[in-house]
Structures are given as C-alpha cells and as structure tokens.
Write a protein that holds these residues in place. Structure first.
Motif, PDB file in Angstrom:
ATOM      1  N   TYR A 131      44.695  -9.213  61.508  1.00 22.19           N
ATOM      2  CA  TYR A 131      45.766  -7.982  62.546  1.00 22.19           C
ATOM      3  C   TYR A 131      46.913  -8.378  62.730  1.00 22.19           C
ATOM      4  O   TYR A 131      48.050  -7.627  62.477  1.00 22.19           O
ATOM      5  CB  TYR A 131      45.142  -8.441  64.273  1.00 22.19           C
ATOM      6  N   ASP A 132      47.452  -9.735  62.577  1.00 25.79           N
ATOM      7  CA  ASP A 132      49.079 -10.082  62.097  1.00 25.79           C
ATOM      8  C   ASP A 132      48.946  -9.247  60.836  1.00 25.79           C
ATOM      9  O   ASP A 132      50.716  -9.158  61.083  1.00 25.79           O
ATOM     10  CB  ASP A 132      49.048 -11.354  62.555  1.00 25.79           C
ATOM     11  N   SER A 133      48.448  -8.694  60.046  1.00 21.22           N
ATOM     12  CA  SER A 133      48.772  -8.253  58.867  1.00 21.22           C
ATOM     13  C   SER A 133      49.298  -6.765  58.893  1.00 21.22           C
ATOM     14  O   SER A 133      49.152  -6.452  58.014  1.00 21.22           O
ATOM     15  CB  SER A 133      48.206  -9.239  57.757  1.00 21.22           C
ATOM     16  N   THR A 136      49.590  -3.518  59.284  1.00 21.00           N
ATOM     17  CA  THR A 136      50.773  -2.491  59.145  1.00 21.00           C
ATOM     18  C   THR A 136      50.563  -0.991  59.478  1.00 21.00           C
ATOM     19  O   THR A 136      49.431  -0.758  59.701  1.00 21.00           O
ATOM     20  CB  THR A 136      50.995  -2.093  57.620  1.00 21.00           C
ATOM     21  N   ARG A 172      41.955  -4.089  70.330  1.00 19.12           N
ATOM     22  CA  ARG A 172      41.703  -4.887  69.996  1.00 19.12           C
ATOM     23  C   ARG A 172      40.741  -6.181  70.036  1.00 19.12           C
ATOM     24  O   ARG A 172      40.839  -6.102  71.362  1.00 19.12           O
ATOM     25  CB  ARG A 172      42.524  -5.509  68.810  1.00 19.12           C
ATOM     26  N   GLY A 215      40.560 -10.446  66.149  1.00 17.66           N
ATOM     27  CA  GLY A 215      41.627  -9.231  66.168  1.00 17.66           C
ATOM     28  C   GLY A 215      41.259  -7.548  65.318  1.00 17.66           C
ATOM     29  O   GLY A 215      41.816  -7.476  65.162  1.00 17.66           O
TER      30      GLY A 215
END
Length: 109
Positions: free
Chosen positions: A64-66, A68, A13, A18
C-alpha cells in the motif's frame, strides 16, 4: 485544445494487508477559448469508482505505501474504466458549452 487531468482522490483498502479494494477516480477537462480579457474557460468533470480484488500472494503485489497514483490509474484503465470513451464524452460536453444546440427562455418580456 482540451486538457484532461486524471486523479485518484481516495482509495479504500483492507487494513489486514493494505490491499486496495476500491479506487475513486476523477477527471477534470478544461478548454480555454479566446485570449486576454475575452478568454473563456469551459470545464467538465467525471467521477467514478473501480473495484479490485487484491492478492497479496501475487508476484506483482505492491505494498500500500508503495502504490503510486499513476499505478492506481493504470489499474483502473486495465479494469474497465474506458479512458478514451470518458474523455470523448467530456469533450462532447465542452463542445456543447462552446457551441450550444439548445436554449431556454421565452420570446416575450
């Protein structure tokens, strides 16, 4: 019946936003023939990468943190990873393990 397990073990990434630029995918195939002590499990694996050009201004942007694993796999399938062809190839590999068409060796001892 063959089981196919798809996974994304690694993503590359951009640190600035992200955005995922590359997803590394793997699929493991397995089929068990027989039962009990006579059961034999045959396996085959395929691995590859899929590149993306992330756009943080897009309406469907996902932070990015979301993201899946399934979403990342879906992006791969939408961007050229031919799930059906890969699974067909892995099945052919397993079929040849179960019923070989070639062998090696020598006829003498």
């Amino acid at each position: 019946m063959t089981t196919f397990n798809w996974a994304i073990p690694e993503c590359d990434r951009e640190l600035s936003d992200g955005g995922i630029t590359t997803a590394h995918w793997r699929v493991n195939a397995s089929q068990t023939v027989g039962t009990g002590d006579d059961a034999v499990t045959y396996t085959a694996t395929s691995y590859g990468t899929c590149g993306f050009t992330p756009d943080p201004s897009a309406s469907d942007w996902t932070a990015y943190d979301s993201v899946t694993e399934q979403q990342c796999l879906d992006w791969c399938f939408a961007n050229g990873v031919d799930k059906d062809q890969i699974q067909t190839s892995l099945q052919a590999n397993i079929d040849l393990q179960i019923t070989p068409t070639n062998a090696s060796g020598v006829p003498w001892t």
